[in-house]
Design a protein around this motif. Structure first.
Motif, mmCIF file in Angstrom:
data_model
loop_
_atom_site.group_PDB
_atom_site.id
_atom_site.type_symbol
_atom_site.label_atom_id
_atom_site.label_comp_id
_atom_site.label_asym_id
_atom_site.label_seq_id
_atom_site.Cartn_x
_atom_site.Cartn_y
_atom_site.Cartn_z
ATOM 1 N N ILE A 105 40.425 29.221 17.674
ATOM 2 C CA ILE A 105 40.450 28.068 16.774
ATOM 3 C C ILE A 105 39.243 27.175 17.045
ATOM 4 N N ASN A 106 38.611 26.715 16.002
ATOM 5 C CA ASN A 106 37.531 25.740 16.116
ATOM 6 C C ASN A 106 37.927 24.502 15.313
ATOM 7 N N ASP A 111 32.559 26.770 21.656
ATOM 8 C CA ASP A 111 31.106 26.786 21.459
ATOM 9 C C ASP A 111 30.449 25.444 21.772
ATOM 10 N N GLY A 112 31.239 24.455 22.212
ATOM 11 C CA GLY A 112 30.689 23.150 22.570
ATOM 12 C C GLY A 112 30.503 22.199 21.412
ATOM 13 N N SER A 113 30.755 22.646 20.198
ATOM 14 C CA SER A 113 30.633 21.755 19.043
ATOM 15 C C SER A 113 31.736 20.713 19.069
ATOM 16 N N TRP A 134 41.601 13.310 23.519
ATOM 17 C CA TRP A 134 41.583 14.538 24.320
ATOM 18 C C TRP A 134 41.477 15.802 23.462
ATOM 19 N N LEU A 135 41.105 15.645 22.197
ATOM 20 C CA LEU A 135 40.978 16.805 21.311
ATOM 21 C C LEU A 135 39.576 16.983 20.750
ATOM 22 N N CYS A 136 38.607 16.333 21.365
ATOM 23 C CA CYS A 136 37.236 16.417 20.846
ATOM 24 C C CYS A 136 36.351 17.373 21.649
ATOM 25 N N SER A 161 32.060 8.109 15.272
ATOM 26 C CA SER A 161 31.352 8.929 16.248
ATOM 27 C C SER A 161 32.357 9.609 17.171
ATOM 28 N N SER A 162 32.183 10.908 17.398
ATOM 29 C CA SER A 162 33.108 11.628 18.280
ATOM 30 C C SER A 162 32.760 11.444 19.751
#
Length: 420
Positions: free
Chosen positions: A125-126, A151-153, A144-146, A169-170
């Motif tokens: 999942i991405n 893949d680090g995105s 806690w979901l960022c 901003s994330s």
């Protein structure tokens, strides 16, 4: 999971499986590996919290046959919004699918990620977007979901709808800092999306503050008198809710109640003063009463016995998870945090002491599959969030750290965790 290498020159595929808790429903889809990862959107709106009991709903497009979903007469359909219909199991309440209709396009179908099998495909999942974060007031579970994408995105964050509201901003948290002050004289509504389950949680903190430390229930922080809020990755909880990680708090049944009688006096007189059950056995008996003897204030509340001694309560109309009850803990239930309307935010920090950074409960259920890395990222991100906000470690963690230094036992009751 099954994988199939096609004849030479054809692409390798894998099988996705979605099933409910009671296994009455099982759906499969073959997907090419090149189509992975599946793109997930997390919705944090108040409606999604109320219809799942979790802090969000999480869907990915379902690549399987939509006709199989529509052909299942035992899937409950709930008109969630004008163009959205939810599908859940009538027996165990598992939230499974959503249908989105559009007059200009064929219907589209999404599957709740929590009902997908835990196949050994890291990064299955991405997370692409978190939407309607403004509804949470405090950011809900987004901190806690960022960092969960392999893949680090990082997902895009939106105060409302994607592309139609302010983008956040994330890498910066936009929510008020510090713990909210509790309001000890306010009952907290506990409601599902359709309103069929309508209860109140009577503030327990004053009651706990009046007790000796040794008399506190095991789930109460002896310093703040707040009830524990934990992260739960057990298979049963994710399947019943559709959420890969669920969030529970713990309450004594005597702190739950029906709302105050309506001012129009429509309640039958003999019911207006009926007490809320104070044991899980009495709760089970009351909810399962025959129609002529059942208190109408139970509304649409019903339950599924996932084990001989376990009852999972849910709304029979919108399928929201409500309680987890076990016969060996008759005085208490686990309460779905997503149903709380505390006024200070989705996390209800004025009432709850969160296990930020602690090991996620029942994490053994995710070992060997794609959720293992997902849960590890949640644990690490929640710990960073705790440190950034200068929140204390959970009293459970402090107690365990102290016990490593000194063998002297704590006066608290055991820090047991509920069986799922």
């Amino acid at each position: 999971m099954t994988t199939a290498k096609e004849d030479k020159g054809e692409e390798e595929t894998l099988e996705l499986v979605a099933h409910c808790l009671c296994k009455a429903h099982r759906f499969t889809a073959q997907v090419p590996r090149s189509s992975l990862p599946l793109k997930a959107a997390y919705c944090h709106c108040t409606s999604c919290r109320r219809v799942t009991g979790a802090l969000h709903s999480t869907y990915v497009p379902w690549p399987g046959d939509a006709a199989a979903i529509l052909a299942s007469s035992s899937l409950r359909r709930y008109a969630y919004a004008p163009h959205l219909t939810l599908f859940s199991c009538r027996v165990c309440s598992s939230n499974m699918f959503v249908e989105k209709t559009d007059v200009n396009n064929p219907p589209g179908y999404g599957v709740q990620t929590g009902v997908l099998a835990n196949i050994d495909i890291p990064g299955l999942i991405n997370i692409t977007n978190h939407v309607f974060l403004g509804d949470t007031l405090d950011g809900g579970a987004s901190p806690w979901l960022c960092d969960a994408n392999k893949d680090g995105s990082r997902p895009r964050l939106w105060r409302g709808a994607r592309g139609q509201s302010q983008e956040l901003s994330s890498t910066h948290h936009h929510w008020p800092a510090g713990l909210s002050s509790p309001s000890e004289d306010t009952d907290i509504p506990v409601r599902c999306h359709c309103g069929g389950v309508d209860l109140v949680l009577r503030q327990p903190m004053a009651d706990f503050a009046a007790r000796e430390r040794s008399e506190l229930p095991w789930f109460v922080d002896p310093v703040s008198n707040k009830s524990r809020a934990n992260f739960d990755a057990c298979d049963s909880c994710r399947l019943s809710s559709g959420s890969d990680v669920y969030y529970w708090t713990f309450v004594l049944l005597r702190h739950l109640a029906f709302p105050s009688p309506r001012s129009d006096g429509q309640q039958p007189h003999f019911l207006t003063h009926a007490k809320f059950p104070e044991s899980s056995l009495a709760l089970k008996a009351a909810v399962s009463s025959t129609a002529d003897k059942r208190d109408p204030r139970w509304g649409t509340l019903t339950f599924y016995e996932s084990s001989p001694d376990v009852q999972r309560y849910f709304c029979s109309r919108c399928a929201a998870c409500v309680f987890y009850a076990s016969d060996d803990r008759p005085e208490m239930v686990d309460l779905a945090i997503g149903l709380l309307d505390s006024g200070d935010g989705a996390r209800a920090e004025s009432l709850l002491a969160w296990d930020y950074g602690d090991k996620v409960g029942w994490r053994q259920d995710v070992v060997g599959g794609w959720r293992e890395g997902f849960v590890e990222s949640i644990e690490a991100a929640a710990e960073r969030w705790r440190i950034e906000r200068n929140y204390p470690k959970s009293w459970r963690r402090r107690q365990m750290e102290e016990q490593k230094v000194s063998p002297v036992p704590s006066n608290n009751a055991s820090i047991e965790q509920s069986a799922n």
